[in-house]
Motif scaffolding. Structure first.
Motif, short mmCIF file in Angstrom:
data_model
loop_
_atom_site.label_atom_id
_atom_site.label_comp_id
_atom_site.label_asym_id
_atom_site.label_seq_id
_atom_site.Cartn_x
_atom_site.Cartn_y
_atom_site.Cartn_z
N UNK A 113 10.66 128.16 -61.11
CA UNK A 113 9.91 127.61 -62.33
C UNK A 113 9.43 129.60 -62.88
N UNK A 114 9.64 130.24 -62.19
CA UNK A 114 9.51 131.78 -62.35
C UNK A 114 10.83 132.74 -63.01
N UNK A 115 12.10 131.92 -62.77
CA UNK A 115 13.37 132.06 -63.58
C UNK A 115 13.49 131.21 -64.60
N UNK A 116 14.28 131.66 -65.34
CA UNK A 116 15.34 130.84 -66.89
C UNK A 116 16.51 130.31 -66.06
N UNK A 117 16.34 129.29 -65.96
CA UNK A 117 17.97 128.47 -66.14
C UNK A 117 18.76 128.51 -64.55
N UNK A 118 18.59 128.23 -64.22
CA UNK A 118 18.67 128.43 -63.25
C UNK A 118 19.51 127.15 -61.88
N UNK A 119 18.94 125.44 -62.83
CA UNK A 119 19.55 124.28 -62.66
C UNK A 119 19.16 124.32 -61.46
N UNK A 120 17.56 123.90 -61.09
CA UNK A 120 16.79 123.55 -60.43
C UNK A 120 16.53 121.90 -60.78
N UNK A 121 16.96 120.89 -59.86
CA UNK A 121 16.23 120.03 -60.52
C UNK A 121 15.82 119.15 -59.19
N UNK A 122 14.51 118.48 -58.80
CA UNK A 122 14.51 117.29 -57.71
C UNK A 122 15.25 116.03 -58.11
N UNK A 123 15.06 115.95 -56.81
CA UNK A 123 16.18 114.36 -56.82
C UNK A 123 15.96 113.82 -55.42
N UNK A 124 16.43 112.29 -55.52
CA UNK A 124 16.50 111.65 -54.18
C UNK A 124 17.53 112.01 -53.97
N UNK A 125 17.03 111.75 -51.49
CA UNK A 125 18.32 111.91 -50.85
C UNK A 125 18.52 110.83 -49.92
N UNK A 126 19.74 110.23 -50.52
CA UNK A 126 20.22 109.28 -50.12
C UNK A 126 21.29 108.91 -48.73
N UNK A 127 20.53 108.87 -47.42
CA UNK A 127 21.47 108.89 -46.12
C UNK A 127 22.31 107.88 -45.84
N UNK A 128 23.50 107.59 -45.64
CA UNK A 128 24.01 105.95 -45.35
C UNK A 128 24.39 106.23 -43.75
N UNK A 129 24.48 105.07 -43.87
CA UNK A 129 25.48 105.00 -42.56
C UNK A 129 27.18 105.02 -42.92
N UNK A 130 27.52 105.49 -41.99
CA UNK A 130 29.52 105.34 -42.08
C UNK A 130 29.91 103.92 -41.80
N UNK A 131 28.96 104.04 -40.96
CA UNK A 131 29.91 102.73 -40.14
C UNK A 131 28.70 102.53 -38.86
N UNK A 132 29.01 100.83 -39.02
CA UNK A 132 28.41 99.81 -38.34
C UNK A 132 27.74 100.04 -37.29
N UNK A 133 28.26 101.12 -36.61
CA UNK A 133 27.58 101.26 -34.85
C UNK A 133 27.05 102.59 -35.07
N UNK A 134 26.08 103.08 -36.56
CA UNK A 134 25.25 104.20 -36.62
C UNK A 134 23.81 103.09 -36.83
N UNK A 135 23.45 102.36 -37.11
CA UNK A 135 22.38 101.71 -38.02
C UNK A 135 21.68 101.87 -37.31
N UNK A 136 21.89 101.68 -36.07
CA UNK A 136 21.06 101.49 -34.44
C UNK A 136 20.09 103.04 -34.78
N UNK A 137 21.40 104.24 -34.43
CA UNK A 137 20.38 105.41 -34.22
C UNK A 137 20.15 105.74 -35.90
N UNK A 138 20.20 105.18 -37.00
CA UNK A 138 19.87 105.20 -38.03
C UNK A 138 18.41 104.81 -38.31
N UNK A 139 18.35 103.12 -38.04
CA UNK A 139 17.05 102.38 -37.79
C UNK A 139 15.75 103.74 -36.95
N UNK A 140 16.27 104.41 -35.42
CA UNK A 140 15.61 104.49 -34.82
C UNK A 140 15.32 106.16 -35.69
N UNK A 141 16.13 106.99 -36.61
CA UNK A 141 15.48 107.79 -36.85
C UNK A 141 14.11 107.77 -38.11
#
Length: 404
Positions: A113-141
């Protein structure tokens, strides 16, 4: 070190933003920062803002090393899952590291905010399971983060596909993320520092450090000497040259950016960082002018000529990977590039002194996917060490944790 290949978008978009002089004469300061990338810039800003006289030296042009090749996804999530970090260091320390990374995004926003035009922008983060076997560890996380108070959502496959058009078994969504133009951020920050009295020099390499009881003397490639009470080595992946044994592994990552895409076509991707559970992981974000930036395909290649030869092929592989989860997007790479990055075994950074170089020489090794958020945290941590104050992250981010 040759740190990048191809045409990094930030370098093409911005060109050489600021020219700084080469150091030609002896100087003295409170703190010498070796490295003029985004890590060095954030640390120098923190130290100068709190009353230290600071000199920054960079062997290339300012921010022209790995900063120019960074894809700059700002997330609190560490490449190592919270549950895995907890198994190694305990739940309290693991949660503290995650919370600190979340706080650092707010801190980066304040700096931006103290600088000029550095394209800082808030965003969401979406972390998806690449494979079905990753769902259990994703749920644990998910359960672990909820247990420690993190604001996070668990998305099943149907709502994930309905909202993001991503065909994956499940995903975690958080609101604590952001994106930035890293080259512009570092360049503007260092230019502002000069206006406030700091000294910044590029095309100046440090060949020797002589640590003494009360100060450190650095000798440059043209014989100039810098006398400082403390030195911070923030030279990116070249920092390991100052250590007797490597503490991280250098790798290469690949990326490309498209032409601008309408927000109607991007939909929620406009304000979302997307990444996956597979390792190495595919990721994407948008730029300030609404291009889609896609990266991944990391490999162990650390030979510049071999990395150069792989850029275009890797871009084609990345396009095929994106097409599997978003076949509706018709993407063509406009600029493709690769850059060196480093990974520590546990996904955490190193900040502070090393036994081999003495207590007045501090390292700033903000490695991994959280490099910029780590750098923001390291700035405050190093200031505390220099001022002989305690810092809650000092032990976890120190070289001593290797013995834990």
């Amino acid at each position: 070190m040759d740190l990048k290949s191809g045409y990094p978008f930030w370098a093409v978009r911005n060109g050489l933003m600021h020219a700084f002089p080469r150091l030609e004469a002896d100087v003295a300061c409170d703190v010498l920062v070796i490295g003029g990338g985004i890590t060095g810039a954030l640390i120098a800003d923190e130290l100068a803002t709190h009353g230290n006289s600071v000199v920054v030296v960079e062997q290339r042009d300012i921010a022209w090393g790995s900063t120019a090749a960074s894809t700059a996804l700002l997330q609190y999530e560490i490449d190592t899952h919270l549950v895995d970090l907890a198994k190694r260091y305990g739940e309290d320390d693991a949660a503290m590291a995650y919370r600190a990374c979340g706080e650092s995004i707010d801190m980066l926003g304040e700096v931006a905010r103290g600088l000029r035009d550095v394209d800082f922008e808030r965003a969401d983060s979406l972390y998806y399971a690449s494979r079905r076997r990753d769902v259990a560890s994703l749920r644990e996380e998910y359960d672990a983060r909820r247990r420690h108070g993190f604001d996070i959502e668990y998305l099943e496959s149907e709502p994930l596909k309905a909202e993001y058009m991503i065909d994956a078994p499940a995903a975690l969504r958080s609101k604590q993320a952001a994106q930035v133009d890293p080259y512009r951020f570092a360049s503007r920050l260092l230019a502002r520092l000069v206006k406030r009295g700091a000294q910044v020099f590029d095309r100046t390499a440090i060949l020797r450090l002589d640590a003494r009881p009360r100060d450190v003397v650095a000798t440059t490639d043209n014989g100039a000497r810098i006398r400082a009470r403390h030195v911070v080595i923030a030279a990116g992946y070249a920092s390991q040259h100052w250590l007797p044994k490597q503490v991280a592994r250098n790798r290469s990552s690949y990326a490309f950016v498209t032409d601008p895409i309408s927000e109607a076509q991007l939909g929620p991707l406009t304000h979302t960082l997307v990444w996956e559970t597979a390792r190495p992981y595919l990721y994407m974000r948008t730029t300030g002018d609404r291009r889609l930036l896609i990266g991944g395909e990391d490999d162990d290649v650390d030979v510049p000529a071999r990395r150069d030869a792989r850029v275009e092929k890797k871009a084609r592989v990345l396009m095929k990977q994106i097409a599997k989860i978003r076949p509706d997007l018709d993407l063509t790479p406009t600029f493709s590039w690769a850059g060196t990055f480093a990974e520590t075994e546990d996904g955490l950074p190193f900040f502070g002194p090393h036994a081999a170089t003495g207590k007045r020489v501090h390292f700033a090794m903000a490695y991994g996917g959280n490099g910029i958020t780590y750098s923001m945290l390291g700035a405050g941590l190093l200031r505390a060490l220099i001022e002989r104050r305690k810092h809650p992250l000092a032990a976890l981010f120190s070289f001593d944790r290797l013995d834990r």
